[in-house]
Write a protein that holds these residues in place. Structure first.
Motif, PDB file in Angstrom:
ATOM      1  N   PHE A   3       0.283  -1.276  -0.261  1.00  9.00           N
ATOM      2  CA  PHE A   3       0.235   0.615   0.348  1.00  9.00           C
ATOM      3  C   PHE A   3       1.017   1.554  -0.310  1.00  9.00           C
ATOM      4  O   PHE A   3       1.966   1.746   0.314  1.00  9.00           O
ATOM      5  CB  PHE A   3      -0.938   0.233   0.762  1.00  9.00           C
ATOM      6  CG  PHE A   3      -2.234  -1.153   1.129  1.00  9.00           C
ATOM      7  CD1 PHE A   3      -2.595  -1.060   0.530  1.00  9.00           C
ATOM      8  CD2 PHE A   3      -1.878  -1.986   2.205  1.00  9.00           C
ATOM      9  CE1 PHE A   3      -3.938  -2.200   0.439  1.00  9.00           C
ATOM     10  CE2 PHE A   3      -2.557  -3.084   2.231  1.00  9.00           C
ATOM     11  CZ  PHE A   3      -3.534  -3.376   1.441  1.00  9.00           C
ATOM     12  N   VAL A  54      -6.659   3.334  -8.688  1.00  6.93           N
ATOM     13  CA  VAL A  54      -6.299   2.588  -7.512  1.00  6.93           C
ATOM     14  C   VAL A  54      -4.693   1.973  -7.590  1.00  6.93           C
ATOM     15  O   VAL A  54      -4.450   1.750  -7.082  1.00  6.93           O
ATOM     16  CB  VAL A  54      -7.344   1.929  -7.085  1.00  6.93           C
ATOM     17  CG1 VAL A  54      -7.380  -0.014  -7.017  1.00  6.93           C
ATOM     18  CG2 VAL A  54      -8.434   2.320  -6.950  1.00  6.93           C
ATOM     19  N   ARG A  58      -2.150   2.794  -4.716  1.00  2.00           N
ATOM     20  CA  ARG A  58      -2.287   1.435  -4.156  1.00  2.00           C
ATOM     21  C   ARG A  58      -2.711   2.088  -2.600  1.00  2.00           C
ATOM     22  O   ARG A  58      -2.169   1.788  -1.569  1.00  2.00           O
ATOM     23  CB  ARG A  58      -0.992   0.679  -4.106  1.00  2.00           C
ATOM     24  CG  ARG A  58      -0.785   0.321  -5.598  1.00  2.00           C
ATOM     25  CD  ARG A  58       0.614  -0.295  -5.730  1.00  2.00           C
ATOM     26  NE  ARG A  58       0.966  -0.615  -5.002  1.00  2.00           N
ATOM     27  CZ  ARG A  58       2.498  -0.289  -5.436  1.00  2.00           C
ATOM     28  NH1 ARG A  58       2.520  -0.239  -7.114  1.00  2.00           N
ATOM     29  NH2 ARG A  58       4.140  -0.022  -4.588  1.00  2.00           N
ATOM     30  N   PRO A  59      -4.382   2.134  -2.836  1.00  6.80           N
ATOM     31  CA  PRO A  59      -4.806   2.404  -1.270  1.00  6.80           C
ATOM     32  C   PRO A  59      -5.198   1.282  -0.120  1.00  6.80           C
ATOM     33  O   PRO A  59      -5.707   0.455  -0.600  1.00  6.80           O
ATOM     34  CB  PRO A  59      -6.269   3.431  -1.001  1.00  6.80           C
ATOM     35  CG  PRO A  59      -6.546   2.387  -2.798  1.00  6.80           C
ATOM     36  CD  PRO A  59      -5.044   2.363  -3.830  1.00  6.80           C
ATOM     37  N   ARG A  60      -4.889   1.439   0.857  1.00  9.70           N
ATOM     38  CA  ARG A  60      -5.489   0.652   1.483  1.00  9.70           C
ATOM     39  C   ARG A  60      -7.159   0.385   2.080  1.00  9.70           C
ATOM     40  O   ARG A  60      -7.764  -0.608   1.690  1.00  9.70           O
ATOM     41  CB  ARG A  60      -4.477   0.505   2.889  1.00  9.70           C
ATOM     42  CG  ARG A  60      -4.614  -0.575   4.630  1.00  9.70           C
ATOM     43  CD  ARG A  60      -4.243   0.361   5.445  1.00  9.70           C
ATOM     44  NE  ARG A  60      -3.375   0.275   5.617  1.00  9.70           N
ATOM     45  CZ  ARG A  60      -2.252  -0.940   5.667  1.00  9.70           C
ATOM     46  NH1 ARG A  60      -2.374  -1.962   5.262  1.00  9.70           N
ATOM     47  NH2 ARG A  60      -0.831  -0.297   5.125  1.00  9.70           N
ATOM     48  N   MET A  61      -7.488   1.645   2.033  1.00 14.03           N
ATOM     49  CA  MET A  61      -9.132   1.928   1.742  1.00 14.03           C
ATOM     50  C   MET A  61      -9.269   3.015   0.338  1.00 14.03           C
ATOM     51  O   MET A  61      -8.940   3.722   1.077  1.00 14.03           O
ATOM     52  CB  MET A  61      -9.828   1.739   3.526  1.00 14.03           C
ATOM     53  CG  MET A  61     -10.995   2.624   3.466  1.00 14.03           C
ATOM     54  SD  MET A  61     -11.342   2.973   5.117  1.00 14.03           S
ATOM     55  CE  MET A  61     -10.975   1.593   5.878  1.00 14.03           C
ATOM     56  N   GLU A  81      -7.955  -6.640  -1.156  1.00 16.85           N
ATOM     57  CA  GLU A  81      -7.162  -6.055  -0.845  1.00 16.85           C
ATOM     58  C   GLU A  81      -7.528  -5.484  -0.121  1.00 16.85           C
ATOM     59  O   GLU A  81      -7.207  -4.666   1.099  1.00 16.85           O
ATOM     60  CB  GLU A  81      -5.051  -6.642  -0.589  1.00 16.85           C
ATOM     61  CG  GLU A  81      -5.196  -8.211  -1.414  1.00 16.85           C
ATOM     62  CD  GLU A  81      -4.729  -7.631  -2.575  1.00 16.85           C
ATOM     63  OE1 GLU A  81      -6.092  -6.866  -3.386  1.00 16.85           O
ATOM     64  OE2 GLU A  81      -4.466  -8.790  -3.013  1.00 16.85           O
ATOM     65  N   VAL A  82      -7.561  -4.301  -1.348  1.00 14.37           N
ATOM     66  CA  VAL A  82      -8.119  -2.828  -0.726  1.00 14.37           C
ATOM     67  C   VAL A  82      -9.689  -3.140  -0.102  1.00 14.37           C
ATOM     68  O   VAL A  82     -11.068  -3.588  -0.612  1.00 14.37           O
ATOM     69  CB  VAL A  82      -8.318  -1.866  -1.971  1.00 14.37           C
ATOM     70  CG1 VAL A  82      -9.476  -0.600  -1.686  1.00 14.37           C
ATOM     71  CG2 VAL A  82      -7.433  -2.096  -2.961  1.00 14.37           C
TER      72      VAL A  82
END
Length: 107
Positions: A3, A54, A58-61, A81-82
Motif C-alpha cells: 500500500f 487505485v 494503491r490505497p489500503r481503503m 486487499e483494498v
C-alpha cells in the motif's frame, strides 16, 4: 499488495469532502483524492478512472462519500486487499428511499 497510501477519497464533495479529507490527514493518515474533473458521467467511465488511480496510489481503503451505490455495483472489480467500507448496492438504494427507511424505523 504494497500500500502506498492509507485512504483514497474518490469524490471531492465540496465542503463535506474537504472536512472529511482534512480530518483524516489531521489524524496522521496518508490520504489521496481522486481528480474526477476529467471524468464525465457517473457510470463505467468513472469506475475505469477510479481503478486506474487505485493501481497508481494503491490505497489500503477506498472511502466513498457520495457515489457509494455506484462503487458498490462494481466492487468486485477492485483488488480484494483494498477495503471498501460500504454495504451492498441494494441496501444503499433501499436506505436512500425515505419511505423504506421510515418504514424500518416504525417497526
Amino acid at each position: 499488495m504494497e500500500f502506498l497510501c492509507d485512504i483514497l477519497v474518490p469524490e471531492n464533495g465540496g465542503k463535506i469532502g474537504d472536512a472529511v479529507f482534512d480530518s483524516l490527514v489531521r489524524h496522521g493518515l496518508n490520504c489521496q483524492r481522486l481528480d474526477d474533473s476529467k471524468v464525465t458521467g457517473d457510470g463505467p467511465g468513472y469506475i475505469r478512472h477510479l481503478k486506474r488511480v487505485v493501481e497508481q496510489v494503491r490505497p489500503r481503503m477506498i472511502l466513498p462519500l457520495f457515489k457509494a451505490e455506484l462503487i458498490a455495483r462494481f466492487r468486485d472489480e477492485f483488488p480484494t486487499e483494498v477495503i471498501i467500507p460500504i454495504s451492498s448496492e441494494e441496501l444503499i438504494r433501499s436506505l436512500d428511499s425515505k419511505c423504506f427507511t421510515s418504514g424500518l424505523c416504525t417497526e
